[in-house]
Scaffold this motif. Structure first.
Motif, PDB file in Angstrom:
ATOM      1  N   LYS A  56      -2.597  -4.401   3.859  1.00 38.27           N
ATOM      2  CA  LYS A  56      -4.025  -4.588   3.614  1.00 38.27           C
ATOM      3  C   LYS A  56      -4.667  -3.319   3.045  1.00 38.27           C
ATOM      4  CE  LYS A  56      -4.877  -8.267   6.971  1.00 38.27           C
ATOM      5  NZ  LYS A  56      -5.297  -9.214   5.924  1.00 38.27           N
ATOM      6  N   VAL A  57      -4.257  -2.169   3.600  1.00 36.92           N
ATOM      7  CA  VAL A  57      -4.804  -0.901   3.096  1.00 36.92           C
ATOM      8  C   VAL A  57      -4.421  -0.687   1.634  1.00 36.92           C
ATOM      9  CG1 VAL A  57      -4.672   1.619   3.290  1.00 36.92           C
ATOM     10  CG2 VAL A  57      -4.949   0.209   5.343  1.00 36.92           C
ATOM     11  N   LYS A  62      -5.950  -0.545  -4.009  1.00 35.09           N
ATOM     12  CA  LYS A  62      -5.774  -0.982  -5.394  1.00 35.09           C
ATOM     13  C   LYS A  62      -7.053  -1.591  -5.941  1.00 35.09           C
ATOM     14  CE  LYS A  62      -0.763  -1.742  -5.363  1.00 35.09           C
ATOM     15  NZ  LYS A  62       0.326  -2.733  -5.506  1.00 35.09           N
ATOM     16  N   GLU A  63      -7.737  -2.380  -5.080  1.00 40.71           N
ATOM     17  CA  GLU A  63      -8.997  -2.971  -5.520  1.00 40.71           C
ATOM     18  C   GLU A  63     -10.038  -1.895  -5.805  1.00 40.71           C
ATOM     19  OE1 GLU A  63     -10.091  -5.628  -2.421  1.00 40.71           O
ATOM     20  OE2 GLU A  63      -8.642  -7.202  -2.992  1.00 40.71           O
ATOM     21  N   GLU A  64     -10.089  -0.879  -4.909  1.00 34.32           N
ATOM     22  CA  GLU A  64     -11.042   0.206  -5.120  1.00 34.32           C
ATOM     23  C   GLU A  64     -10.700   1.017  -6.376  1.00 34.32           C
ATOM     24  OE1 GLU A  64     -13.806   0.800  -3.549  1.00 34.32           O
ATOM     25  OE2 GLU A  64     -13.490  -0.937  -2.253  1.00 34.32           O
ATOM     26  N   LEU A  68     -13.069   1.713  -9.478  1.00 35.42           N
ATOM     27  CA  LEU A  68     -13.333   3.060  -9.990  1.00 35.42           C
ATOM     28  C   LEU A  68     -12.909   3.199 -11.449  1.00 35.42           C
ATOM     29  CD1 LEU A  68     -12.221   5.225  -6.925  1.00 35.42           C
ATOM     30  CD2 LEU A  68     -14.552   4.884  -7.763  1.00 35.42           C
ATOM     31  N   SER A  69     -11.737   2.614 -11.766  1.00 33.09           N
ATOM     32  CA  SER A  69     -11.225   2.695 -13.134  1.00 33.09           C
ATOM     33  C   SER A  69     -12.164   1.991 -14.102  1.00 33.09           C
ATOM     34  CB  SER A  69      -9.821   2.081 -13.204  1.00 33.09           C
ATOM     35  OG  SER A  69      -9.329   2.119 -14.520  1.00 33.09           O
ATOM     36  N   ARG A  70     -12.642   0.780 -13.683  1.00 34.72           N
ATOM     37  CA  ARG A  70     -13.572   0.059 -14.552  1.00 34.72           C
ATOM     38  C   ARG A  70     -14.871   0.830 -14.730  1.00 34.72           C
ATOM     39  NH1 ARG A  70     -11.550  -4.636 -11.812  1.00 34.72           N
ATOM     40  NH2 ARG A  70     -13.304  -4.513 -10.314  1.00 34.72           N
TER      41      ARG A  70
END
Length: 326
Positions: A56-57, A62-64, A68-70
């Motif tokens: 989950k972490v 990865k979602e964060e 951030l990348s976007r």
């Protein structure tokens, strides 16, 4: 009696004996098993929980990272777009300043070079035309007409104002400022003029150089608005700006009939005429020939006005002195 006893015996055989189960011993045995497996079970549960937490972490990280990348990519793109727009605006204003020659970058004194080339050409022509030994004699009229006739061409602009040059005696000191501006504009070196679509621009010093060449170093130009053959030039911030208009010809015809030099003064004698609707007219618009077919106007010399224009020698150049009617 015996039969009844047999039936009772069979029944006892058919019914099995109830088996006694020891629950307590099973419970003790189960507890002992669980006690032995306690460590392994705790380890397995811990591993499972750790795996789930790590999964989950990792997923959340990865979602964060994607967010951030976007966000970072969006900021970079916006920054690059702003930089490009700023560079475009700066480039446009630089071009505008260059277009009107605001900083006088392109204004160069090139007429002197052209004069030197012209003098060299004259000298070369003299050498080519004179294969015979040089004789110290005064050149004839044709020599001055051939080699210095351009002095008159420099003055004869394709503009209605040129007729004011022949209405009365005009000298270098009395020539109108507007006529000086028109004559100077005709003789500007073309590399100093910027043509941008329907707009013409040039620096004020571009007029000063040809004016000095024709009227002398002490000529005084007043920079102001003027017109040249339907083109209106406005004067602003040391720059002339004009909008192109359709040009029209004044149909002026001139012919040099005599030339000579005396005491450093070069004098030309010439006649002037103009055409209108296939008619030949004099300077006062009197009809000289109803059906003019481009004949040499010297044939009408007696019917046309004759003018004398004088140029003074100044170092290696001839400058305008005056023009009078003969």
């Amino acid at each position: 009696m015996p039969r009844k006893a047999n039936e009772t015996k069979k029944k006892e055989i058919k019914e099995p004996k109830e088996k006694n189960i020891d629950i307590k011993s099973i419970e003790i045995e189960l507890n002992n098993y669980l006690e032995d497996r306690k460590v392994d079970i705790e380890k397995e549960l811990t591993n499972k929980i750790d795996e789930q937490i790590e999964l989950k972490v990792t997923k959340r990280m990865k979602e964060e990272e994607k967010k951030l990348s976007r966000g970072k990519t969006g900021k970079i793109i916006r920054r690059d777009i702003i930089i490009i727009l700023l560079l475009g605006v700066i480039g446009y204003f630089c071009y505008c300043l260059y277009d009107v020659d605001y900083f006088n970058i392109r204004t160069k004194v090139v007429d002197k070079v052209n004069d030197n080339k012209k003098d060299d050409k004259i000298k070369n022509n003299d050498k080519e035309d004179n294969n015979e030994p040089v004789v110290d004699t005064k050149p004839d009229s044709s020599y001055y007409i051939k080699n210095y006739g351009y002095l008159i061409d420099n003055l004869l602009i394709d503009d209605e104002e040129i007729y004011n040059l022949f209405t009365k005696t005009i000298t270098r000191e009395t020539i109108p400022n507007e006529l000086v501006l028109k004559i100077a504009y005709k003789n500007i070196n073309k590399v100093l003029i910027t043509n941008n679509n329907d707009m013409i621009t040039f620096h004020k010093d571009s007029l000063l150089e040809p004016a000095k060449k024709i009227f002398g170093e002490d000529i005084n130009i007043k920079n102001e608005m003027f017109t040249f053959n339907n083109i209106k030039f406005m004067y602003y911030n040391d720059t002339y700006i004009g909008l192109k208009e359709e040009s029209s010809s004044i149909n002026l015809i001139n012919k040099i009939i005599n030339a000579n030099e005396n005491n450093n003064e070069l004098t030309f004698e010439f006649i002037i005429a103009k055409t209108s609707e296939n008619k030949l007219l004099d300077i006062e618009d009197n009809i000289i020939e109803e059906e003019y077919d481009n004949k040499d106007i010297t044939e009408y010399k007696d019917k046309l006005s004759t003018y004398i224009i004088t140029f003074e020698k100044s170092e290696d150049n001839y400058i305008f002195k005056n023009i009078t009617r003969k």
